[in-house]
Design a protein around this motif. Structure first.
Motif, mmCIF file in Angstrom:
data_model
loop_
_atom_site.group_PDB
_atom_site.id
_atom_site.type_symbol
_atom_site.label_atom_id
_atom_site.label_comp_id
_atom_site.label_asym_id
_atom_site.label_seq_id
_atom_site.Cartn_x
_atom_site.Cartn_y
_atom_site.Cartn_z
ATOM 1 N N LYS A 95 0.833 -1.214 0.000
ATOM 2 C CA LYS A 95 0.000 0.000 0.000
ATOM 3 C C LYS A 95 0.867 1.263 0.000
ATOM 4 N N SER A 96 1.975 1.212 0.744
ATOM 5 C CA SER A 96 2.881 2.368 0.799
ATOM 6 C C SER A 96 3.456 2.665 -0.580
ATOM 7 N N TYR A 97 3.826 1.600 -1.312
ATOM 8 C CA TYR A 97 4.404 1.805 -2.637
ATOM 9 C C TYR A 97 3.365 2.304 -3.646
ATOM 10 N N GLU A 98 2.101 1.941 -3.461
ATOM 11 C CA GLU A 98 1.053 2.487 -4.329
ATOM 12 C C GLU A 98 0.986 4.003 -4.171
ATOM 13 N N ARG A 99 1.087 4.462 -2.932
ATOM 14 C CA ARG A 99 1.048 5.915 -2.661
ATOM 15 C C ARG A 99 2.322 6.588 -3.160
ATOM 16 N N LEU A 100 3.479 5.958 -2.912
ATOM 17 C CA LEU A 100 4.752 6.541 -3.339
ATOM 18 C C LEU A 100 4.827 6.684 -4.857
ATOM 19 N N MET A 101 4.246 5.725 -5.580
ATOM 20 C CA MET A 101 4.285 5.786 -7.046
ATOM 21 C C MET A 101 3.451 6.945 -7.577
ATOM 22 N N ALA A 102 2.388 7.284 -6.872
ATOM 23 C CA ALA A 102 1.582 8.449 -7.282
ATOM 24 C C ALA A 102 2.373 9.738 -7.070
ATOM 25 N N ILE A 103 3.044 9.838 -5.919
ATOM 26 C CA ILE A 103 3.852 11.028 -5.637
ATOM 27 C C ILE A 103 5.016 11.116 -6.625
ATOM 28 N N SER A 104 5.541 9.945 -7.028
ATOM 29 C CA SER A 104 6.651 9.904 -7.999
ATOM 30 C C SER A 104 6.270 10.585 -9.309
ATOM 31 N N GLU A 105 5.014 10.423 -9.715
ATOM 32 C CA GLU A 105 4.561 11.052 -10.965
ATOM 33 C C GLU A 105 4.726 12.569 -10.911
ATOM 34 N N TYR A 106 4.660 13.113 -9.706
ATOM 35 C CA TYR A 106 4.807 14.564 -9.531
ATOM 36 C C TYR A 106 6.280 14.972 -9.642
ATOM 37 N N TYR A 107 7.187 14.217 -8.971
ATOM 38 C CA TYR A 107 8.592 14.629 -8.870
ATOM 39 C C TYR A 107 9.527 14.032 -9.930
ATOM 40 N N PHE A 108 9.279 12.794 -10.382
ATOM 41 C CA PHE A 108 10.250 12.107 -11.226
ATOM 42 C C PHE A 108 10.595 12.845 -12.524
ATOM 43 N N PRO A 109 9.645 13.484 -13.227
ATOM 44 C CA PRO A 109 10.039 14.209 -14.449
ATOM 45 C C PRO A 109 11.098 15.278 -14.177
ATOM 46 N N MET A 110 10.968 15.987 -13.051
ATOM 47 C CA MET A 110 11.952 17.013 -12.699
ATOM 48 C C MET A 110 13.293 16.370 -12.312
ATOM 49 N N PHE A 111 13.256 15.262 -11.551
ATOM 50 C CA PHE A 111 14.480 14.547 -11.175
ATOM 51 C C PHE A 111 15.243 14.101 -12.426
ATOM 52 N N GLU A 112 14.517 13.475 -13.360
ATOM 53 C CA GLU A 112 15.154 12.903 -14.549
ATOM 54 C C GLU A 112 15.824 13.977 -15.407
ATOM 55 N N ALA A 113 15.202 15.146 -15.503
ATOM 56 C CA ALA A 113 15.791 16.245 -16.283
ATOM 57 C C ALA A 113 17.125 16.680 -15.676
ATOM 58 N N ALA A 114 17.170 16.799 -14.338
ATOM 59 C CA ALA A 114 18.404 17.214 -13.666
ATOM 60 C C ALA A 114 19.475 16.133 -13.731
ATOM 61 N N LEU A 115 19.089 14.857 -13.550
ATOM 62 C CA LEU A 115 20.052 13.747 -13.582
ATOM 63 C C LEU A 115 20.691 13.630 -14.967
ATOM 64 N N ALA A 116 19.889 13.806 -16.007
ATOM 65 C CA ALA A 116 20.403 13.744 -17.374
ATOM 66 C C ALA A 116 21.395 14.878 -17.637
ATOM 67 N N LYS A 117 21.126 16.025 -17.071
ATOM 68 C CA LYS A 117 22.001 17.193 -17.235
ATOM 69 C C LYS A 117 23.407 16.911 -16.705
ATOM 70 N N TYR A 118 23.503 16.150 -15.603
ATOM 71 C CA TYR A 118 24.798 15.874 -14.969
ATOM 72 C C TYR A 118 25.328 14.466 -15.299
ATOM 73 N N ASP A 119 24.733 13.777 -16.266
ATOM 74 C CA ASP A 119 25.151 12.417 -16.648
ATOM 75 C C ASP A 119 25.155 11.462 -15.468
ATOM 76 N N VAL A 120 24.173 11.616 -14.611
ATOM 77 C CA VAL A 120 23.997 10.712 -13.473
ATOM 78 C C VAL A 120 22.915 9.709 -13.866
ATOM 79 N N PRO A 121 23.077 8.412 -13.553
ATOM 80 C CA PRO A 121 22.062 7.418 -13.938
ATOM 81 C C PRO A 121 20.656 7.806 -13.492
#
Length: 619
Positions: A129-155
């Motif tokens: 149940k916790s991961y179901e909630r975390l995955m919803a919150i991920s939809e909010y933050y992950f696009p921003m995380f991925e843009a920054a990680l790609a900028k610095y060549d971090v996996p």
């Protein structure tokens, strides 16, 4: 003629009268009165609107700022033992195959071992149940995380690190003070240029903290050259990882040095890899993510050019304060500050950004109007007032006299209500946070619900203007005397009402005192005491200090009477033994005194008390 006949005769008469009224034109119809608009409504009525739906609902905002998931994740890191087998329906062969698929497309060393299997099974068994909630919150933050990680060549897989670190809560704070999505300590945050001040904590800013995390991880990879060890260093520090490598005889595989790392770090990388696995194979395990109401990319920032409170922004843009707090977690006091040389930004949903930028001048005009309404302190300064016969220099505690009025200090008490914070309270009274802390002996910005805060403000009161004819003291040439008299006549010598040249003294209110008894003791009136001390009511608190000027008819207090009074006061002193759960506020309330009284009687500067302490209480 009976009653029935009379009724029949009257019916045609009334019918004709009604018809006549209906046929007449309505010369004076009732005009609709337009209600007077407030300043806020007037400004908002001129706004240019952009009709885009705002889809962030209340439940979603609560989910994004919950503390529960963070507590669960921290508990797992400390207590889940990779060496304890877990009974869960997942075959080892199938898990090995899936981990091999993940390893093929990831720079991390994702190899099967029993410890990783046990943690994955533990999470699947206990935290679906916790991961179901975390995955919803991920939809909010992950696009921003991925843009920054790609900028610095971090996996890109590093995005799961924020899940393990903070359960994606920007307000998360660990027991040692690590803060934000990426759990930066104060010193590390400063090292990576994250501003931390009374108003702002950029460790809680998702965008800036993510940028700093990417820089840190990139630097650590240059040192270790292995992403598993980079993860371990993020949690334990590079020094502890280096020690573990040396203690293991130079081995550099995380699983080989794990037993030499701190206990929390020993479960850290497995927790990261287990989280990655669950995100990758959630469908296969029946985990159905909740849907995010909005994504981080559906918001944008706008530069704020003057100090604005969240309440002002909320009123103007029709956006809940809670939503502004959610989108701008770095602002600690719900205020966007304005500091010379610094740039501060406000994150809002796209439609609200459009409204803000389209109506910026009106928004700042409203903020200025609200700011002008605030009660402000008047600062004292030395002034010279020339009397006809003498020069009077104002003492350091006199206030500036302007247009027949003078400034007087006024003490008020603010009862802390639910939702109050020290920033809002200081704004309300037009004083600084530092002053509120000084007046109330506060060491930090925390205020207790129900406590009373002392607030000192300055206000203008009318004075009586007394004009006296000029009088020449020494002989002067006629021309000089005339010039001097003309110059003096232009100034008004202002004497406050009911004031006298006698020296004032301070009186400490005793138990049973009231303004009537105090006035009698000093040979003055109740109204004079109220004016000297800026009192609106006749109530006085026990232990409070009153400024008094002894009148001509005041009874003379002998030395014997003073001594007798001191003995009586000393005899009324008692000791209070501090119990568990006591606070100065609760003790003061119980004893009918103030917190300041207790601090003064016991010579203590703060409100930290411990069970077993003995406190002096008078009265």
């Amino acid at each position: 003629m009976n009653k029935t006949k009379i009724a029949l005769l009257l019916v045609p008469f009334f019918s004709l009268n009604v018809l006549a009224q209906d046929s007449l034109p309505q010369e004076n119809p009732t005009a609709q009165v337009t209600p007077k608009l407030s300043v806020l409504d007037s400004i908002k009525s001129t706004f240019v609107h952009h009709e885009i739906a705002n889809c962030v609902d209340q439940e979603w905002m609560k989910e994004l700022t919950n503390q529960e998931l963070y507590a669960e994740m921290q508990n797992d890191l400390v207590n889940v033992d990779p060496d304890v087998k877990v009974d869960y329906d997942l075959s080892t062969d199938l898990l090995k195959a899936r981990l091999k698929e993940m390893d093929a497309k990831s720079p991390f060393n994702i190899e099967y071992n029993e410890g990783l299997e046990n943690i994955i099974k533990s999470y699947l068994k206990n935290r679906k149940k916790s991961y179901e909630r975390l995955m919803a919150i991920s939809e909010y933050y992950f696009p921003m995380f991925e843009a920054a990680l790609a900028k610095y060549d971090v996996p890109l897989e590093i995005k799961y690190l924020a899940v393990v670190e903070s359960a994606l809560n920007p307000h998360a704070k660990s027991r040692v003070g690590a803060t934000g999505l990426w759990q930066f300590m104060f010193a590390t945050g400063k090292q990576y240029k994250l501003d931390v001040s009374s108003y702002v904590d950029e460790r809680s800013d998702p965008l800036k903290a993510t940028e700093a995390a990417c820089q840190y991880l990139s630097n650590m990879y240059k040192i270790f050259g292995d992403w598993d060890l980079v993860l371990a260093s993020y949690n334990a520090g590079p020094g502890n990882v280096s020690k573990a490598i040396r203690r293991s005889g130079g081995q550099q595989n995380y699983w080989n040095i794990r037993k030499h790392l701190p206990k929390e770090t020993a479960g850290y990388v497995p927790a990261f890899l287990a989280t990655m696995y669950i995100y990758e194979y959630h469908k296969e395990h029946g985990i159905e993510p909740r849907r995010a109401a909005i994504s981080y990319v559906a918001t944008d920032t706008v530069a704020v050019k003057r100090e604005m409170t969240f309440k002002q922004i909320s009123d103007l843009l029709d956006i809940p304060e809670s939503q502004i707090k959610l989108l701008n977690p770095a602002y600690k006091l719900d205020v966007v500050p304005n500091v010379k040389g610094e740039n501060y930004y406000l994150r809002l949903p796209m439609d609200k950004v459009a409204m803000y930028t389209s109506n910026e001048d009106k928004i700042y005009a409203y903020a200025q109007i609200e700011d002008d309404k605030r009660e402000r302190p008047y600062f004292t300064r030395k002034t010279t007032v020339t009397a006809p016969t003498q020069t009077a220099i104002a003492s350091s505690d006199e206030k500036e006299v302007v247009n027949g009025s003078r400034l007087v200090s006024k003490t008020k008490y603010h009862t802390v209500k639910k939702g109050d914070n020290i920033g809002e309270i200081s704004l309300k009274y037009g004083v600084s946070i530092a002053e509120v802390k000084k007046w109330n002996g506060l060491r930090n910005n925390n205020v207790m619900l129900g406590s009373k805060l002392k607030i000192v403000t300055s206000e203008r009161v009318a004075t009586t203007v007394v004009k006296k004819a000029p009088k020449v003291i020494k002989k002067e040439a006629p021309e000089t005397a005339i010039a001097s008299n003309e110059k003096t006549a232009k100034k008004e010598f202002i004497i406050p009402e009911n004031d006298t040249p006698k020296d004032s003294e301070y009186y400490i209110v005793e138990k049973g005192d009231n303004l009537g008894t105090i006035a009698k003791k000093y040979g003055v009136t109740v109204e004079q005491i109220k004016e000297w001390n800026n009192l609106e009511e006749s109530k006085v608190l026990f232990g409070s200090k009153l400024k008094l000027i002894r009148g001509e008819n005041a009874p003379i207090e002998t030395k014997a009477e003073k001594a007798e009074q001191q003995i009586a006061t000393a005899s009324s002193v008692r000791q209070y033994l501090v119990k568990k759960g006591d606070s100065l506020f609760s003790i003061a309330k119980k004893s009918g005194v103030t917190v300041e009284n207790i601090k003064e009687w016991n010579d203590i500067s703060n409100e930290n008390i411990k069970p077993g302490m003995k406190l002096k209480i008078q009265g």
